[in-house]
Design a protein around this motif. Structure first.
Motif, mmCIF file in Angstrom:
data_model
loop_
_atom_site.group_PDB
_atom_site.id
_atom_site.type_symbol
_atom_site.label_atom_id
_atom_site.label_comp_id
_atom_site.label_asym_id
_atom_site.label_seq_id
_atom_site.Cartn_x
_atom_site.Cartn_y
_atom_site.Cartn_z
ATOM 1 N N LYS A 1 0.816 -0.928 -0.109
ATOM 2 C CA LYS A 1 0.061 -0.162 0.028
ATOM 3 C C LYS A 1 0.858 1.576 0.115
ATOM 4 O O LYS A 1 0.345 2.515 -0.140
ATOM 5 C CB LYS A 1 -0.918 0.007 1.176
ATOM 6 N N GLY A 2 2.187 1.397 -0.369
ATOM 7 C CA GLY A 2 2.984 2.284 0.019
ATOM 8 C C GLY A 2 4.507 2.008 -0.390
ATOM 9 O O GLY A 2 4.545 0.731 0.615
ATOM 10 N N TRP A 3 5.373 2.637 -0.775
ATOM 11 C CA TRP A 3 6.640 2.254 -0.630
ATOM 12 C C TRP A 3 7.465 3.559 -0.653
ATOM 13 O O TRP A 3 7.079 4.426 -1.666
ATOM 14 C CB TRP A 3 7.209 1.190 -1.440
ATOM 15 N N ASP A 4 8.713 3.588 -0.216
ATOM 16 C CA ASP A 4 9.801 4.823 -0.545
ATOM 17 C C ASP A 4 10.916 4.218 -0.060
ATOM 18 O O ASP A 4 11.179 2.890 0.202
ATOM 19 C CB ASP A 4 9.365 6.007 0.196
ATOM 20 N N ARG A 5 11.962 4.847 0.168
ATOM 21 C CA ARG A 5 13.042 4.497 0.541
ATOM 22 C C ARG A 5 13.312 4.054 2.159
ATOM 23 O O ARG A 5 14.382 3.353 2.266
ATOM 24 C CB ARG A 5 14.343 5.526 0.308
ATOM 25 N N ALA A 6 12.253 4.539 2.854
ATOM 26 C CA ALA A 6 12.156 3.951 4.196
ATOM 27 C C ALA A 6 11.503 2.530 4.291
ATOM 28 O O ALA A 6 11.884 1.767 5.265
ATOM 29 C CB ALA A 6 11.345 4.927 5.080
ATOM 30 N N GLY A 7 11.105 2.135 3.332
ATOM 31 C CA GLY A 7 10.485 0.775 3.226
ATOM 32 C C GLY A 7 9.076 0.487 2.553
ATOM 33 O O GLY A 7 8.603 1.366 1.723
ATOM 34 N N PHE A 8 8.540 -0.699 2.950
ATOM 35 C CA PHE A 8 7.398 -1.129 2.044
ATOM 36 C C PHE A 8 6.306 -1.628 2.912
ATOM 37 O O PHE A 8 6.304 -2.092 4.057
ATOM 38 C CB PHE A 8 7.828 -2.499 1.338
ATOM 39 N N VAL A 9 5.149 -0.842 2.727
ATOM 40 C CA VAL A 9 4.088 -0.644 3.861
ATOM 41 C C VAL A 9 2.776 -1.701 3.515
ATOM 42 O O VAL A 9 2.479 -1.860 2.311
ATOM 43 C CB VAL A 9 3.318 0.674 3.811
ATOM 44 N N PHE A 10 2.187 -2.194 4.460
ATOM 45 C CA PHE A 10 1.015 -2.969 4.421
ATOM 46 C C PHE A 10 0.034 -2.906 5.541
ATOM 47 O O PHE A 10 0.762 -2.337 6.670
ATOM 48 C CB PHE A 10 1.040 -4.553 4.048
ATOM 49 N N TYR A 11 -1.010 -3.240 5.411
ATOM 50 C CA TYR A 11 -2.121 -3.047 6.714
ATOM 51 C C TYR A 11 -2.577 -4.163 6.977
ATOM 52 O O TYR A 11 -2.774 -5.291 6.143
ATOM 53 C CB TYR A 11 -2.906 -1.823 6.218
ATOM 54 N N THR A 12 -2.925 -4.389 8.273
ATOM 55 C CA THR A 12 -3.561 -5.658 8.806
ATOM 56 C C THR A 12 -4.408 -5.383 10.201
ATOM 57 O O THR A 12 -4.136 -4.367 10.754
ATOM 58 C CB THR A 12 -2.538 -6.747 9.054
ATOM 59 N N ASN A 13 -5.153 -6.388 10.507
ATOM 60 C CA ASN A 13 -5.495 -6.535 11.766
ATOM 61 C C ASN A 13 -4.444 -6.743 13.062
ATOM 62 O O ASN A 13 -3.987 -8.108 12.350
ATOM 63 C CB ASN A 13 -6.628 -7.335 11.901
ATOM 64 N N LEU A 14 -4.138 -6.070 13.892
ATOM 65 C CA LEU A 14 -3.151 -6.337 14.852
ATOM 66 C C LEU A 14 -3.234 -7.702 15.666
ATOM 67 O O LEU A 14 -2.348 -8.179 16.018
ATOM 68 C CB LEU A 14 -2.836 -5.273 15.566
ATOM 69 N N GLU A 15 -4.549 -7.998 15.675
ATOM 70 C CA GLU A 15 -4.977 -9.361 16.457
ATOM 71 C C GLU A 15 -5.023 -10.519 15.642
ATOM 72 O O GLU A 15 -5.498 -11.595 16.072
ATOM 73 C CB GLU A 15 -6.306 -8.970 17.182
ATOM 74 N N SER A 16 -4.801 -10.383 14.238
ATOM 75 C CA SER A 16 -4.776 -11.346 13.446
ATOM 76 C C SER A 16 -3.550 -12.526 13.721
ATOM 77 O O SER A 16 -2.685 -12.233 14.627
ATOM 78 C CB SER A 16 -4.541 -11.173 12.072
ATOM 79 N N ARG A 17 -3.507 -13.462 13.152
ATOM 80 C CA ARG A 17 -2.381 -14.511 13.183
ATOM 81 C C ARG A 17 -0.871 -13.706 12.963
ATOM 82 O O ARG A 17 0.034 -13.715 13.603
ATOM 83 C CB ARG A 17 -2.556 -15.623 12.471
ATOM 84 N N LYS A 18 -1.029 -12.935 11.735
ATOM 85 C CA LYS A 18 0.335 -12.188 11.284
ATOM 86 C C LYS A 18 0.540 -11.128 12.242
ATOM 87 O O LYS A 18 1.594 -10.770 12.868
ATOM 88 C CB LYS A 18 0.106 -11.646 9.894
ATOM 89 N N GLY A 19 -0.555 -10.618 12.768
ATOM 90 C CA GLY A 19 -0.300 -9.490 13.831
ATOM 91 C C GLY A 19 0.549 -10.012 14.974
ATOM 92 O O GLY A 19 1.265 -9.272 15.507
ATOM 93 N N ASP A 20 0.008 -11.179 15.595
ATOM 94 C CA ASP A 20 0.334 -11.692 16.740
ATOM 95 C C ASP A 20 1.887 -12.411 16.310
ATOM 96 O O ASP A 20 2.934 -12.019 17.129
ATOM 97 C CB ASP A 20 -0.255 -13.027 17.031
ATOM 98 N N GLU A 21 2.261 -12.829 15.268
ATOM 99 C CA GLU A 21 3.640 -13.082 15.009
ATOM 100 C C GLU A 21 4.535 -12.207 14.877
ATOM 101 O O GLU A 21 5.826 -12.201 15.241
ATOM 102 C CB GLU A 21 3.764 -13.975 13.815
ATOM 103 N N ILE A 22 4.138 -11.013 14.164
ATOM 104 C CA ILE A 22 4.730 -9.798 14.012
ATOM 105 C C ILE A 22 5.062 -9.099 15.465
ATOM 106 O O ILE A 22 6.263 -8.784 15.615
ATOM 107 C CB ILE A 22 4.193 -8.806 12.947
ATOM 108 N N ALA A 23 4.202 -9.190 16.174
ATOM 109 C CA ALA A 23 4.490 -8.957 17.677
ATOM 110 C C ALA A 23 5.445 -9.519 18.569
ATOM 111 O O ALA A 23 6.409 -8.930 19.251
ATOM 112 C CB ALA A 23 3.200 -8.681 18.510
ATOM 113 N N ALA A 24 5.419 -10.665 18.067
ATOM 114 C CA ALA A 24 6.463 -11.472 18.731
ATOM 115 C C ALA A 24 7.898 -11.606 17.968
ATOM 116 O O ALA A 24 8.857 -11.823 18.864
ATOM 117 C CB ALA A 24 5.730 -12.784 18.873
ATOM 118 N N ASN A 25 7.797 -11.391 16.784
ATOM 119 C CA ASN A 25 9.120 -11.539 15.919
ATOM 120 C C ASN A 25 8.914 -10.443 14.883
ATOM 121 O O ASN A 25 8.537 -10.877 13.703
ATOM 122 C CB ASN A 25 9.029 -13.054 15.530
ATOM 123 N N PRO A 26 9.351 -9.298 15.147
ATOM 124 C CA PRO A 26 9.206 -8.222 14.126
ATOM 125 C C PRO A 26 9.965 -8.254 13.080
ATOM 126 O O PRO A 26 10.636 -7.224 12.574
ATOM 127 C CB PRO A 26 9.204 -6.899 15.156
#
Length: 202
Positions: free
Chosen positions: A53-78
């Motif tokens: 959903k966006g990108w520049d030299r700082a990085g590559f952006v996506f959005y999600t529900n923070l309480e989803s499986r991927k949200g939980d995994e990112i919180a534990a291992n970013p």
């Protein structure tokens, strides 16, 4: 006609933009679709398709529900890996690196830009949780729709919905060559200066 080799003196972000622009012209839909791979602290991986959903030299952006499986995994291992595969162009790009949350302002702005039904769905969904039947989800969406009936309704972004920016440690570009003699080049960002480019065996 032989495809030119990936130039090792190229700027990887400029090259990404060129390949993305070509994919937007060539792919039938969702040229910005990418595989997002995350993992638990114990190393169990999981992958799914999301949209860039966006990108520049700082990085590559996506959005999600923070309480989803991927949200939980990112919180534990970013840390995560992204994969773009454009079949029509016979190309792919792999990007790996740490994840950082987007700002509240960025998340608010993107959420407000979504279609009304998509905003309602984001609020109604307990993403990755068991759903007894489809009707229950549709009833939640309908109830929210009655609260925000107008297309231009101000629908507040839920606290459990936001985004992440992957800052690349590495960007690898791959393109098809005949007889599986493919062309691969990787840019390493971990040296703290100008990224180092290396061509890889296919």
């Amino acid at each position: 006609m032989t495809v030119p080799l990936i130039a090792l003196d190229a700027d990887p972000f400029t090259l990404f933009g060129q390949w993305m622009a070509e994919a937007e012209r060539a792919e039938p839909n969702d040229a910005n679709a990418m595989t997002l791979a995350t993992a638990t602290p114990g190393g169990r991986p999981s992958a799914r398709m999301v949209l860039l959903k966006g990108w520049d030299r700082a990085g590559f952006v996506f959005y999600t529900n923070l309480e989803s499986r991927k949200g939980d995994e990112i919180a534990a291992n970013p840390h995560a890996a992204l994969l773009f595969h454009w079949k029509s162009l016979r190309r792919q790009i792999r990007i790996e690196g740490p994840l950082l949350p987007v700002t509240e302002a960025e998340a608010d702005a993107y959420f407000a830009s979504r279609r009304r039904i998509s905003r309602l769905g984001a609020i109604a969904s307990d993403q990755s949780r068991p759903l007894a039947d489809r009707a229950a989800f549709e009833a939640r969406v309908a109830e929210l729709g009655s609260r925000y009936p107008a297309e231009d309704s101000v629908i507040p972004r839920p606290a459990n919905w936001s985004g992440f920016r992957l800052s690349p440690d590495a960007m690898e570009f791959w393109q098809d060559y005949p007889y599986r003699l493919h062309d691969r080049a990787v840019w390493d960002f971990t040296n703290g200066g100008t990224p180092t480019a290396t061509r890889l065996y296919p």
